[in-house]
Write a protein that holds these residues in place. Structure first.
Motif, short mmCIF file in Angstrom:
data_model
loop_
_atom_site.label_atom_id
_atom_site.label_comp_id
_atom_site.label_asym_id
_atom_site.label_seq_id
_atom_site.Cartn_x
_atom_site.Cartn_y
_atom_site.Cartn_z
N ARG A 164 47.54 29.44 45.28
CA ARG A 164 48.87 28.90 44.99
C ARG A 164 49.71 29.90 44.19
O ARG A 164 50.89 30.13 44.51
N GLN A 165 49.10 30.52 43.18
CA GLN A 165 49.85 31.43 42.32
C GLN A 165 50.22 32.72 43.04
O GLN A 165 51.33 33.24 42.88
N ALA A 166 49.31 33.25 43.84
CA ALA A 166 49.59 34.49 44.56
C ALA A 166 50.70 34.27 45.58
O ALA A 166 51.59 35.12 45.74
N THR A 167 50.67 33.14 46.27
CA THR A 167 51.71 32.82 47.24
C THR A 167 53.08 32.76 46.56
O THR A 167 54.07 33.28 47.07
N ALA A 168 53.11 32.15 45.37
CA ALA A 168 54.37 32.04 44.63
C ALA A 168 54.91 33.42 44.24
O ALA A 168 56.12 33.60 44.10
N LEU A 169 54.00 34.39 44.07
CA LEU A 169 54.39 35.76 43.70
C LEU A 169 54.61 36.65 44.92
O LEU A 169 54.87 37.84 44.78
N GLY A 170 54.46 36.07 46.11
CA GLY A 170 54.68 36.82 47.34
C GLY A 170 53.51 37.69 47.76
O GLY A 170 53.67 38.57 48.61
N VAL A 171 52.33 37.45 47.19
CA VAL A 171 51.14 38.23 47.55
C VAL A 171 50.31 37.42 48.55
O VAL A 171 49.71 36.40 48.18
N THR A 172 50.27 37.86 49.76
CA THR A 172 49.51 37.15 50.80
C THR A 172 48.38 37.99 51.37
O THR A 172 47.53 37.46 52.09
N GLN A 173 48.35 39.29 51.06
CA GLN A 173 47.28 40.18 51.50
C GLN A 173 46.80 40.97 50.29
O GLN A 173 47.58 41.74 49.71
N ALA A 174 45.55 40.79 49.90
CA ALA A 174 45.03 41.53 48.75
C ALA A 174 43.53 41.32 48.62
O ALA A 174 42.99 40.31 49.09
N ASP A 175 42.86 42.27 47.99
CA ASP A 175 41.48 42.08 47.58
C ASP A 175 41.48 41.27 46.29
O ASP A 175 42.33 41.48 45.41
N VAL A 176 40.52 40.35 46.17
CA VAL A 176 40.36 39.55 44.95
C VAL A 176 39.03 39.95 44.34
O VAL A 176 37.97 39.65 44.90
N LEU A 177 39.07 40.64 43.21
CA LEU A 177 37.86 41.16 42.57
C LEU A 177 37.30 40.11 41.62
O LEU A 177 38.01 39.62 40.74
N VAL A 178 36.02 39.81 41.79
CA VAL A 178 35.40 38.73 41.02
C VAL A 178 34.11 39.23 40.37
O VAL A 178 33.24 39.78 41.05
N CYS A 179 33.98 39.05 39.06
CA CYS A 179 32.73 39.36 38.37
C CYS A 179 31.63 38.48 38.95
O CYS A 179 31.79 37.26 39.04
N CYS A 180 30.51 39.09 39.34
CA CYS A 180 29.52 38.35 40.12
C CYS A 180 28.11 38.50 39.57
O CYS A 180 27.62 39.61 39.40
N GLY A 181 27.46 37.37 39.30
CA GLY A 181 26.05 37.33 38.94
C GLY A 181 25.28 36.71 40.09
O GLY A 181 24.94 37.36 41.07
N GLY A 182 25.06 35.40 40.01
CA GLY A 182 24.39 34.70 41.10
C GLY A 182 25.29 34.34 42.25
O GLY A 182 24.83 33.97 43.33
N GLY A 183 26.60 34.42 42.02
CA GLY A 183 27.55 34.22 43.11
C GLY A 183 28.25 32.88 43.15
O GLY A 183 28.97 32.59 44.11
N GLY A 184 28.08 32.04 42.13
CA GLY A 184 28.73 30.73 42.15
C GLY A 184 30.24 30.82 42.14
O GLY A 184 30.93 30.16 42.94
N LEU A 185 30.80 31.63 41.24
CA LEU A 185 32.24 31.80 41.17
C LEU A 185 32.78 32.48 42.42
O LEU A 185 33.76 32.02 43.02
N THR A 186 32.13 33.55 42.83
CA THR A 186 32.62 34.31 43.99
C THR A 186 32.57 33.48 45.25
O THR A 186 33.51 33.49 46.05
N SER A 187 31.49 32.74 45.47
CA SER A 187 31.38 31.94 46.69
C SER A 187 32.36 30.77 46.67
O SER A 187 32.96 30.43 47.70
N GLY A 188 32.56 30.15 45.50
CA GLY A 188 33.53 29.07 45.41
C GLY A 188 34.94 29.56 45.70
O GLY A 188 35.69 28.93 46.45
#
Length: 324
Positions: A164-188
């Motif tokens: 929602r926030q990226a769309t409001a800023l006009g960003v529709t194509q981008a990599d989203v970098l996520v700190c990752c351990g077991g992968g719960g945040l990244t997979s969600g």
């Protein structure tokens, strides 16, 4: 298995109980990174990390009898605090199994939030075995830190906000970098972006030497870390990706990124100086990747999830030394 529908349902249950964190930016960081950098500071979340999202989602989804019996979790600190906080807010008890070498700040905070802390030796004992034994003995419901459908769903609400926030800023194509351990945040986040912002590609970020997710994605099979301690990024040191999270990561994520301990500390210092936020090392690896792995990132913009800010003062002091 977690689904987009579960994430959207979790978002409804989380309304009014977790913070919607903004997307921050700094021209100084943009210049260093060579592109527009949008930072989502989950360090500003209740308990100092995104983990409260998954904890609230899981506990709020329990039946009345399960809640009355209490919950148990194992964690190096951030999931611990999230579960202790969410349990207390629901008026139920929590037992938290934590490694004895976890940052003292996280141990103290977990106790202060109402959790009963049980310490263990992560080099010689299994937190999973301890947790399952205590759960059976006391009739507690185990809330796993990442391999739990409702936890993944709760973490995925971060992705709904990003879309929602990226769309409001006009960003529709981008990599989203996520700190990752077991992968719960990244997979969600990956599931949420697939449904609401398919042009945003999640990329897991890890410390060098503990890059099991990066190696797993490269081979298509789960890889393990030889060690699970010995790095300042304690919040994201896990043996391997989760059995539930890895299939999602493998299907939806771009290649993993890894950074050095020093780069994580430098990113902490820059986040403080330029964004006025406090990050812990494990919560800063995504920003470090944006700053120091730019040749491996695509596009004119990058979104960074700064996942946690529970840094011990001594560690934060080490980071600030890079400003002198």
């Amino acid at each position: 298995m977690s689904t987009l529908q579960m994430i959207e349902a979790a978002a409804e249950r989380l309304k009014g109980h977790v913070r919607e964190t903004p997307l921050l930016s700094s021209p100084f960081i943009d210049e260093l990174a060579g592109r527009r950098v949008l930072v989502k500071p989950e360090c500003l979340q209740h308990t100092g990390s995104f983990k409260v999202r998954g904890a609230w989602s899981a506990i709020s989804a329990l039946g009345e009898a399960e809640r009355e019996s209490g919950v148990i979790a194992y964690s190096s600190g951030n999931h611990a605090q999230g579960v202790a906080y969410a349990a207390a807010q629901h008026g139920i008890s929590s037992v938290i199994i934590m490694p004895s070498d976890a940052p003292q700040l996280k141990i103290n905070n977990t106790r202060a939030l109402g959790g009963e802390v049980v310490l263990y030796d992560r080099a010689n004992e299994s937190r999973e075995e301890i947790g399952e034994a205590l759960a059976a003995e006391r009739g507690l419901t185990l809330i796993r830190p990442y391999d739990e459908p409702q936890v993944i769903a709760g973490q995925g609400t971060t992705g709904l906000e990003i879309a929602r926030q990226a769309t409001a800023l006009g960003v529709t194509q981008a990599d989203v970098l996520v700190c990752c351990g077991g992968g719960g945040l990244t997979s969600g986040i990956a599931l949420a972006l697939e449904g609401h912002a398919p042009g945003l590609r999640p990329r897991p970020c890890e410390p060098e030497g503990f890059d099991d997710v990066k190696r797993s994605l490269a081979t298509g099979h789960i890889q393990t870390n030889k060690a699970t301690s010995g790095n300042l990024c304690d919040a994201i040191l896990t043996p391997q990706p989760g059995d539930l999270t890895f299939p999602i990561l493998n299907r939806l994520c771009g290649p993993g990124l890894s950074v050095t301990e020093e780069e994580a500390l430098r990113a902490m210092a820059l986040a403080f100086l330029r964004l006025k936020i406090v990050l812990e090392p494990g919560g800063a690896v995504s920003l470090a990747a944006a700053l120091y792995r730019g040749t491996e990132i695509e596009g004119d913009s990058v979104i960074v999830v700064a996942s946690g800010g529970n840094a011990d003062p001594e560690v934060f002091g080490k980071a600030l030394e890079f400003l002198t």
